[in-house]
Write a protein that holds these residues in place. Structure first.
Motif, PDB file in Angstrom:
ATOM      1  N   ASN A   1      -4.869   6.418  -8.256  1.00  0.00           N
ATOM      2  CA  ASN A   1      -5.126   5.437  -7.220  1.00  0.00           C
ATOM      3  C   ASN A   1      -5.778   4.164  -7.748  1.00  0.00           C
ATOM      4  OD1 ASN A   1      -7.590   6.561  -7.774  1.00  0.00           O
ATOM      5  ND2 ASN A   1      -7.786   7.620  -5.817  1.00  0.00           N
TER       6      ASN A   1
ATOM      7  N   TRP B   1      -4.029   5.288 -13.574  1.00  0.00           N
ATOM      8  CA  TRP B   1      -2.627   5.238 -13.963  1.00  0.00           C
ATOM      9  C   TRP B   1      -2.482   5.258 -15.481  1.00  0.00           C
ATOM     10  CZ3 TRP B   1       0.497   1.689 -16.595  1.00  0.00           C
ATOM     11  CH2 TRP B   1       1.869   1.922 -16.508  1.00  0.00           C
TER      12      TRP B   1
ATOM     13  N   PRO C   1       3.852   6.794  -7.456  1.00  0.00           N
ATOM     14  CA  PRO C   1       2.438   6.818  -7.073  1.00  0.00           C
ATOM     15  C   PRO C   1       2.061   8.170  -6.475  1.00  0.00           C
ATOM     16  CG  PRO C   1       3.726   5.679  -5.416  1.00  0.00           C
ATOM     17  CD  PRO C   1       4.676   6.040  -6.518  1.00  0.00           C
ATOM     18  N   THR C   2       0.781   8.463  -6.454  1.00  0.00           N
ATOM     19  CA  THR C   2       0.319   9.641  -5.721  1.00  0.00           C
ATOM     20  C   THR C   2      -0.247   9.148  -4.400  1.00  0.00           C
ATOM     21  OG1 THR C   2      -1.849   9.572  -6.765  1.00  0.00           O
ATOM     22  CG2 THR C   2      -0.195  10.988  -7.783  1.00  0.00           C
TER      23      THR C   2
END
Length: 197
Positions: free
Chosen positions: A76, A81, A147-148
């Motif tokens: 996030n 990342w 993305p999460t």
């Protein structure tokens, strides 16, 4: 995390799905090799079985990986990342590079005895991964761009955005189709075009 806690949080259904997918992979390769060697006939039943399992056996692995990634990874921020990319490069890149190198060397040394000749090392390592290691190659790039999501609402929005992007690419101009097509080809679909959604 203690060993008991790790066992308690293990997703058993994911293991079960992966076992089923592994069995289907083995059966698919077994029947392909048997028909290629003319031991079994290449009839309609074989064609149906082969086509049917290829529609979902590899996607099952991707679904399991994506589920576990979304559940246990938190990406996030840019630093998260970067850490995730480094972790995935190590976890997926080392086995991929090791086995791809071994396959390339063996196919070069025994080139007169292999069914499928192999290209240059840089080509197979970076652009056209060999079977079955294309899965690790593709999984790394999926983790790189996916993305999460911290909530179900964010996941639904992400799914809608992904579907809209796919719809735009598939119905958009010729240039967008070329981008989509080369992305697929370089990641997975050089051999398995029918798996791309």
């Amino acid at each position: 995390m203690s060993e008991k806690a790790a066992v308690r949080t293990r997703e058993e259904w994911v293991d079960d799905v992966k076992v089923i997918a592994c069995i289907l992979v083995v059966l698919g390769h077994f029947f392909q090799s048997m028909t290629k060697a003319n031991i079994l006939p290449e009839n309609d039943l074989y064609q149906w079985f082969n086509t049917t399992i290829y529609y979902f056996h590899v996607p099952l692995f991707f679904i399991c990986s994506g589920y576990l990634y979304q559940k246990y990874s938190k990406v996030n921020s840019v630093s998260n990342w970067c850490n995730n990319v480094a972790k995935k490069a190590l976890a997926l890149g080392v086995p991929y590079a090791t086995f791809t190198t071994a396959i390339w060397v063996l196919k070069k040394v025994f080139s007169s005895s292999v069914n499928d000749p192999i290209g240059g090392f840089g080509d197979i390592l970076l652009l056209h991964p060999s079977a079955p290691y294309w899965y690790l190659y593709t999984l790394f790039f999926i983790f790189l761009v996916t993305p999460t999501f911290s909530s179900v609402k964010a996941a639904v929005v992400g799914l809608i955005v992904a579907l809209a992007a796919k719809l735009l690419i598939s119905t958009g101009g010729q240039r967008l189709r070329r981008i989509d097509s080369s992305f697929k080809r370089n990641l997975v679909c050089a051999r398995y075009e029918h798996l791309c959604v």
